[in-house]
Design a protein around this motif. Sequence first.
Motif, mmCIF file in Angstrom:
data_model
loop_
_atom_site.group_PDB
_atom_site.id
_atom_site.type_symbol
_atom_site.label_atom_id
_atom_site.label_comp_id
_atom_site.label_asym_id
_atom_site.label_seq_id
_atom_site.Cartn_x
_atom_site.Cartn_y
_atom_site.Cartn_z
ATOM 1 N N ASN A 1 0.788 -1.247 0.136
ATOM 2 C CA ASN A 1 0.429 0.218 0.042
ATOM 3 C C ASN A 1 0.727 1.409 0.244
ATOM 4 O OD1 ASN A 1 -2.321 -1.429 0.172
ATOM 5 N ND2 ASN A 1 -2.960 -1.061 2.389
ATOM 6 N N THR A 2 1.939 0.941 -0.081
ATOM 7 C CA THR A 2 3.177 2.306 0.471
ATOM 8 C C THR A 2 3.424 2.798 -0.676
ATOM 9 O OG1 THR A 2 5.051 1.030 -0.586
ATOM 10 C CG2 THR A 2 4.703 1.163 2.444
ATOM 11 N N VAL A 3 2.648 2.643 -2.273
ATOM 12 C CA VAL A 3 2.914 3.232 -3.161
ATOM 13 C C VAL A 3 1.697 4.367 -3.695
ATOM 14 C CG1 VAL A 3 3.208 3.145 -6.118
ATOM 15 C CG2 VAL A 3 3.900 1.261 -4.266
ATOM 16 N N GLY A 4 0.841 4.124 -3.277
ATOM 17 C CA GLY A 4 -0.739 5.154 -3.545
ATOM 18 C C GLY A 4 -0.511 5.832 -2.682
ATOM 19 N N ARG A 5 0.190 5.853 -0.900
ATOM 20 C CA ARG A 5 -0.258 6.981 -0.514
ATOM 21 C C ARG A 5 1.062 8.335 -0.607
ATOM 22 N NH1 ARG A 5 3.132 3.303 4.633
ATOM 23 N NH2 ARG A 5 0.691 1.733 4.972
ATOM 24 N N LYS A 6 -0.166 9.223 0.599
ATOM 25 C CA LYS A 6 0.480 10.559 -0.132
ATOM 26 C C LYS A 6 1.498 10.815 1.248
ATOM 27 C CE LYS A 6 -3.879 12.099 -2.242
ATOM 28 N NZ LYS A 6 -4.675 13.365 -2.372
ATOM 29 N N ASN A 7 1.711 10.309 1.914
ATOM 30 C CA ASN A 7 2.321 10.818 2.868
ATOM 31 C C ASN A 7 2.913 9.173 3.908
ATOM 32 O OD1 ASN A 7 3.710 11.359 5.877
ATOM 33 N ND2 ASN A 7 1.540 11.030 6.803
ATOM 34 N N ARG B 1 -5.150 5.120 6.467
ATOM 35 C CA ARG B 1 -6.010 6.180 6.821
ATOM 36 C C ARG B 1 -5.866 7.373 6.252
ATOM 37 N NH1 ARG B 1 -6.642 5.964 11.518
ATOM 38 N NH2 ARG B 1 -5.259 4.313 12.674
ATOM 39 N N GLY B 2 -4.483 7.808 6.169
ATOM 40 C CA GLY B 2 -4.283 8.831 5.982
ATOM 41 C C GLY B 2 -3.954 9.703 7.164
ATOM 42 N N LYS B 3 -3.774 9.344 7.659
ATOM 43 C CA LYS B 3 -2.532 9.453 9.719
ATOM 44 C C LYS B 3 -1.515 9.718 9.391
ATOM 45 C CE LYS B 3 -7.593 10.607 10.964
ATOM 46 N NZ LYS B 3 -7.816 10.477 12.493
ATOM 47 N N THR B 4 -1.113 10.308 10.241
ATOM 48 C CA THR B 4 0.654 10.685 10.623
ATOM 49 C C THR B 4 0.263 9.676 11.892
ATOM 50 O OG1 THR B 4 0.547 12.758 9.262
ATOM 51 C CG2 THR B 4 2.527 11.814 10.842
ATOM 52 N N PRO B 5 1.353 8.016 11.881
ATOM 53 C CA PRO B 5 1.864 7.517 13.291
ATOM 54 C C PRO B 5 2.896 8.704 13.502
ATOM 55 C CG PRO B 5 2.410 6.288 11.336
ATOM 56 C CD PRO B 5 2.276 7.807 10.375
ATOM 57 N N ILE B 6 2.834 8.970 15.156
ATOM 58 C CA ILE B 6 4.483 9.109 16.160
ATOM 59 C C ILE B 6 4.095 8.010 17.208
ATOM 60 C CG2 ILE B 6 4.428 11.095 17.984
ATOM 61 C CD1 ILE B 6 1.334 12.268 16.396
ATOM 62 N N LYS C 1 11.329 1.541 4.451
ATOM 63 C CA LYS C 1 9.603 1.640 4.315
ATOM 64 C C LYS C 1 9.108 3.240 4.437
ATOM 65 C CE LYS C 1 5.925 -0.735 5.064
ATOM 66 N NZ LYS C 1 4.870 -1.889 4.705
ATOM 67 N N TYR C 2 9.989 3.849 5.001
ATOM 68 C CA TYR C 2 9.244 4.766 5.955
ATOM 69 C C TYR C 2 10.406 6.110 5.887
ATOM 70 C CZ TYR C 2 6.252 1.091 8.057
ATOM 71 O OH TYR C 2 5.585 -0.048 8.496
ATOM 72 N N GLU C 3 9.885 7.453 5.886
ATOM 73 C CA GLU C 3 10.441 9.081 6.688
ATOM 74 C C GLU C 3 10.604 8.875 7.434
ATOM 75 O OE1 GLU C 3 10.630 13.338 5.374
ATOM 76 O OE2 GLU C 3 9.277 12.110 3.266
ATOM 77 N N PHE C 4 11.494 8.830 7.829
ATOM 78 C CA PHE C 4 11.714 9.121 9.821
ATOM 79 C C PHE C 4 12.068 10.286 10.148
ATOM 80 C CE2 PHE C 4 11.899 4.020 9.300
ATOM 81 C CZ PHE C 4 10.872 4.046 10.273
ATOM 82 N N ARG C 5 11.286 11.144 10.960
ATOM 83 C CA ARG C 5 11.410 11.827 11.265
ATOM 84 C C ARG C 5 12.176 12.310 12.643
ATOM 85 N NH1 ARG C 5 7.934 16.038 7.869
ATOM 86 N NH2 ARG C 5 9.062 15.756 5.730
#
Length: 320
Positions: free
Chosen positions: A5-11, A100-105, A195-199
């Motif tokens: 599912n990562t390809v279609g994610r905006k974030n 779901r379009g949210k941002t994990p913290i 797989k993710y962009e970590f901040r």
Amino acid sequence: MNGNNTVGRKNNTVYIIAGQTCTGKSTVAYYLAKRINGEIVNCDSVQIYKYMDIGSAKPDKKQMEQVPHHLYDFVDPRDNFTVAQYQKLALDTIDDILDRGKTPILVGGTGLYLNSVLYKMDFAAKPVDMERRKELEAIGEQQGSQYLHQLLSAVDPDAAARIHPNNMRKIVRAIEAYELGDSIDPMNKLQPNDKYEFRFFALTMDREWLYTRINRRAIKLMRSGLIDEVKRLKAMGLTADDQSMKSIGYKETLKYLDGEIDLKEAVYEIMRNTRRFAKRQMTWLKRYDDVNWVEIRKGEAVSQVLDQILAGVPEAAAQK
């Protein structure tokens, strides 16, 4: 995991709020989540347990109701819970939040939990030899954990340097890992999880102020009912041998209830052990190359801390 599912994610951004104990990670993460439409994922190895609310300093219940919090309060303290189990649940949860379009913290101070998300750590190890495990545990019971630690030092000095000589469970697992050819690599040999962009942010503060906060929290724990909480855990059959009860706050209170030390000594040990833990956390965090340090100053509003975290993040305003 929902890797496809990562390809279609905006974030695909994952925020990490780490730092020493008592620096206010949970509060900062809560307000950050409100600002960027985020959801919080626990990265603390004690806050996973049910019935252990006071000593683990779980987030405020009202905050947990207002912002989705994941992986808190779901493991029975009588059960062992592995880093491998945490990794799967954490990565699945992160993917679900992103889908779901949210941002994990990701919030917490348990280094191995954090590494299991930041790096490609494969826990699909070879089958455990239970007979060998029992043999090592028996050696530990007869000769002591220090003796086992010396054995580990002889075969895997890097692992021995990371593990406390009194932590028999971890020493046994490390010896097993070495014998199976599956020892945990040090951080500089781990491959990043791309797989993710970590901040990645780590909270810090003046040491004297931090130690004052640690000492005050130890007293607050007792006044908030930690002794009664540990009494209930004892009534459930939990003892000093259980993984969950080796946590700071619980092990010292258990010693008090078992008559090994008085209450004043218990509070002092909680203060001292928490300060030592904070030092180990700082040492661990300094190993990361990509951590952004955020200093918390006395009298500083949470909004000012968030401004530091979100500085240079153009999409932050759009996510409000």
